[in-house]
Design an enzyme around this catalytic site. Structure first.
Site, PDB file in Angstrom:
ATOM      1  N   LYS A 191       1.855  12.598   6.395  1.00 22.63           N
ATOM      2  CA  LYS A 191       1.051  12.414   5.278  1.00 22.63           C
ATOM      3  C   LYS A 191      -0.208  12.765   5.616  1.00 22.63           C
ATOM      4  CE  LYS A 191       0.315   8.808   1.456  1.00 22.63           C
ATOM      5  NZ  LYS A 191       0.764   7.715   0.849  1.00 22.63           N
ATOM      6  N   CYS A 228       2.799  11.430  -1.674  1.00 21.40           N
ATOM      7  CA  CYS A 228       1.954  10.544  -2.612  1.00 21.40           C
ATOM      8  C   CYS A 228       0.295  10.795  -2.887  1.00 21.40           C
ATOM      9  CB  CYS A 228       2.196   9.091  -2.157  1.00 21.40           C
ATOM     10  SG  CYS A 228       1.981   7.699  -3.369  1.00 21.40           S
ATOM     11  N   GLU A 253       9.086   8.468  -1.038  1.00 21.92           N
ATOM     12  CA  GLU A 253       8.221   8.573   0.159  1.00 21.92           C
ATOM     13  C   GLU A 253       8.985   7.172   1.022  1.00 21.92           C
ATOM     14  OE1 GLU A 253       3.481   7.249   1.153  1.00 21.92           O
ATOM     15  OE2 GLU A 253       4.391   7.119  -0.722  1.00 21.92           O
TER      16      GLU A 253
END
Length: 683
Positions: free
Chosen positions: A122, A178, A53
């Site tokens: 994200k 994540c 990430e």
């Protein structure tokens, strides 16, 4: 035929996870580390490589993310990665901050062949504990555009994207970042229902005590629920240590099974590769009807995904064997602790099932034939445990050994000792007189003194044993316990209507031969029937498997050797598992068997001296697989269509017509035999 030895020819795809050393706010350095790892992964045959990430900037830039110099440098670094990808035959997924519509997003960028195929922001931003991502970034649902102009090209932008490598069968992947996998319903759940077989997670995730284990649980369970491969990568060496530490954990899971894992706390760039079986995942989704039901239930969310297709130059003609370990004994865990747990569980399933059958039938006695061989030994052990649980004396086990024309001295003595150490009512019936009477009635040459040992001669003995057991059960008020195992049933290595096929209840019905041998060894090792009993069990384990129906030159050794006729059970159980449980083609099963068995050191359990370090060349693998294919798919289904009741013990399957396996008794084996021809004769 080098393509046979190429994993891409058999439904696998090699994927990689790169953990590059990084420098905070130094995108040029980070891009070069990323490119180096990408080249290394592609050189090893990987078709997909994932990086951490925000890897091009480093995750721990904090308010530096709002500095234009850093953001511009990240774009330049991305340009370097895109340019390098022209000569890297793999799809790369890299993380970076990206400005879109005057907002900043934490993004994953999919790159291959000098092109950007899509950008995924994200979805869920953690803003608790040590995380303050909402201070710098916007979540995916804040985006108003579905595309973005990036390095001179208009590319898709948004979370609802799937990427399909069209020249690698079943390789469709999804990217989440994540925290997305830590929420109750991760985006990858819907992506899997939309057809993604590989789920990629670009993560940073700092190191904390106990967190590594939780990541394993999280990723493993998500891969299992989604019937997918899950690639997880996180930040490592070089991230800021202001308030956190970083371990660079990376894992690859496939349907709940750990395929590869990186070492943690490595002080330099490192990488793992893993071979994921996409065909297996596809077949599991096809087999489990509830997966399709779930797709229908969430049709609205599933329909929102768009698929971007592109090719990656994968060489399927080169020799590219598997890196993942294929266990030789798929029914038996390699890990010693898990193996003991498995044996305990299987044993208790068998015991509980027989106990329930006796309770419901109001029966307190069982009748069982004891040959001194492996299967009847294990069935006797199950019966002993059942009597203990029911509070009945073990003398209620009416055990009979019935020597015939070919019974060896060794197995007869073992049968006598077994009945004694278990505490059963031990009985012995010589079946030769009744067999001779039947042979006379049939006009068989053996009854006239001729040494004719045909199938009639063999089955007269098998049938007499069964007839005695059933009539004894009638006479003494018990039920006949079957002893035939799953391996024999699969190969049709049982006489129709006799003891290894027919009984009142068969406790071994879905237990393969390799597992039975370890169950017996487990009882011996744990001294469950005493020191003397363990010695007898070890003798049984060291006895060559034989039906003992054809007389030999001496009584010490049987004339017939089962495995010389139908092949080694360790290979045939391997074939059984992959052909029947997963429905793979014979050629793929042969490739898996070659991967496991061609090298004496591969797939062998450590610290297991009782497991022979056998080695089979491809020619033997092909020949023995041919025996299985011809026996299983044509000629023996009629036996499986009418087997007695018996408990299913494992996910490896059962051949009960009331459970896992429903098939016509008169099908042909031509398509499987034809596929065998794809297997080379040698490696």
């Amino acid at each position: 035929m080098s393509e046979f030895f190429n994993l891409y020819s058999h439904g696998f795809a090699r994927v990689a996870v790169g953990i590059p050393e990084c420098r905070v706010a130094d995108p040029a350095f980070n891009a070069q580390q990323t490119i180096t790892l990408a080249r290394d992964a592609a050189a090893q045959g990987a078709v997909l490589v994932a990086f951490p990430e925000l890897g091009l900037s480093a995750y721990t830039c904090e308010d530096l993310f709002h500095q234009r110099a850093l953001l511009d440098a990240c774009l330049e670094a991305l340009g370097e990665v895109v340019a390098a990808s022209v000569t890297i035959p793999a799809a790369l997924v890299v993380g970076m901050p990206l400005r879109v519509d005057h907002r900043l997003f934490n993004c994953a960028v999919v790159v291959s062949g000098g092109r950007i195929h899509g950008v995924v922001p994200k979805s869920y931003l953690p803003n608790y504990g040590e995380f303050y991502e909402a201070r710098q970034f916007n979540a995916a649902d804040a985006a108003t555009s579905s595309s973005v102009s990036l390095l001179g090209a208009e590319v898709p932008f948004g979370p609802g994207q799937l990427f399909e490598v069209s020249n690698v069968r079943d390789l469709r992947f999804h990217v989440e970042i994540c925290e997305d996998v830590w929420v109750p319903v991760p985006p990858s759940s819907f992506a899997a229902m939309a057809g993604a077989t590989v789920l990629v997670n670009l993560s940073a995730s700092n190191a904390l005590v106990g967190k590594s284990s939780y990541r394993h649980q999280l990723v493993g369970q998500q891969s299992a629920r989604c019937l997918a491969a899950y690639i997880y990568t996180s930040a490592g060496m070089g991230e800021s240590s202001t308030d956190m530490a970083w371990d660079g954990q990376a894992v690859i899971y496939e349907n709940g099974e750990l395929i590869a894992e990186a070492k943690r706390f490595v002080d330099q760039s490192h990488m793992i590769v893993g071979d994921v079986d996409l065909e297996r995942l596809s077949r599991e989704r096809m087999r489990l009807s509830t997966f399709g039901h779930c797709v229908r239930t969430h049709a609205e969310q599933v329909s929102r995904f768009a698929v971007t297709r592109f090719e990656v130059p994968v060489d399927t003609s080169a020799r590219l064997p598997l890196t993942r370990m294929i266990q030789r004994y798929p029914f038996v865990p390699a890990n010693a602790a898990l193996r003991d747990e498995r044996c305990t569980e299987v044993y208790n399933i068998q015991v509980q099932a027989l106990e329930q059958r006796m309770r419901s039938a109001g029966i307190e006695k069982v009748v069982i034939g004891i040959s001194g061989g492996l299967d009847s030994t294990h069935a006797l052990l199950v019966c002993a445990k059942v009597m203990d649980r029911l509070g009945l004396p073990r003398t209620n086990i009416l055990a009979y050994t019935m020597p015939g024309f070919a019974t060896s001295t060794r197995t007869l003595e073992q049968a006598r000792k077994l009945m004694s150490v278990v505490g059963a009512s031990a009985n012995e019936i010589d079946i030769r007189p009744s067999c001779m009477q039947m042979l006379k009635d049939l006009g068989h040459p053996f009854a006239r003194g001729e040494k004719v040992y045909d199938v009639t001669f063999e089955n007269v003995q098998a049938g007499e044993r069964t007839s005695h057991l059933f009539r004894l059960a009638n006479h003494l008020g018990g039920i006949v316990i079957g002893t035939g195992d799953l391996s024999e049933l699969a190969l049709g290595w049982c006489t129709y209507g006799v003891g290894d096929h027919m009984s009142h209840y068969n406790v071994n019905a879905s237990v393969p031969k390799t597992l039975i041998s370890h169950l017996v060894r487990w009882v011996a090792d744990t001294k469950q029937i005493g020191e003397l009993g363990s010695d007898v069990l070890l003798d049984v384990l060291n006895t060559q498997i034989s039906p003992e129906l054809v007389p030999g030159d001496a009584n010490e050794k049987p004339e017939q050797h089962t495995e010389s006729i139908i092949g080694p059970y360790e290979l045939q159980d391997f074939n059984l598992f992959y052909l029947i449980r997963y429905g793979f083609t014979p050629s793929k099963v042969a490739f898996l068997a070659w991967s496991a068995w061609h090298d004496r050191t591969r797939g062998v359990w450590p610290n297991a001296p009782h497991v022979q370090r056998n080695e089979y060349p491809l020619s033997d693998i092909k020949r023995i697989l041919g025996i299985f294919v011809k026996r299983f798919f044509k000629g023996s289904q009629f036996k499986r269509s009418c087997v007695p009741n018996g408990p299913k013990v494992g996910t490896g399957g059962s051949l009960s017509p009331r459970g896992d396996w429903r098939a016509p008794s008169d099908s042909e084996s031509a398509v499987w035999v034809r596929d065998l021809e794809r297997i080379p004769d040698q490696s």
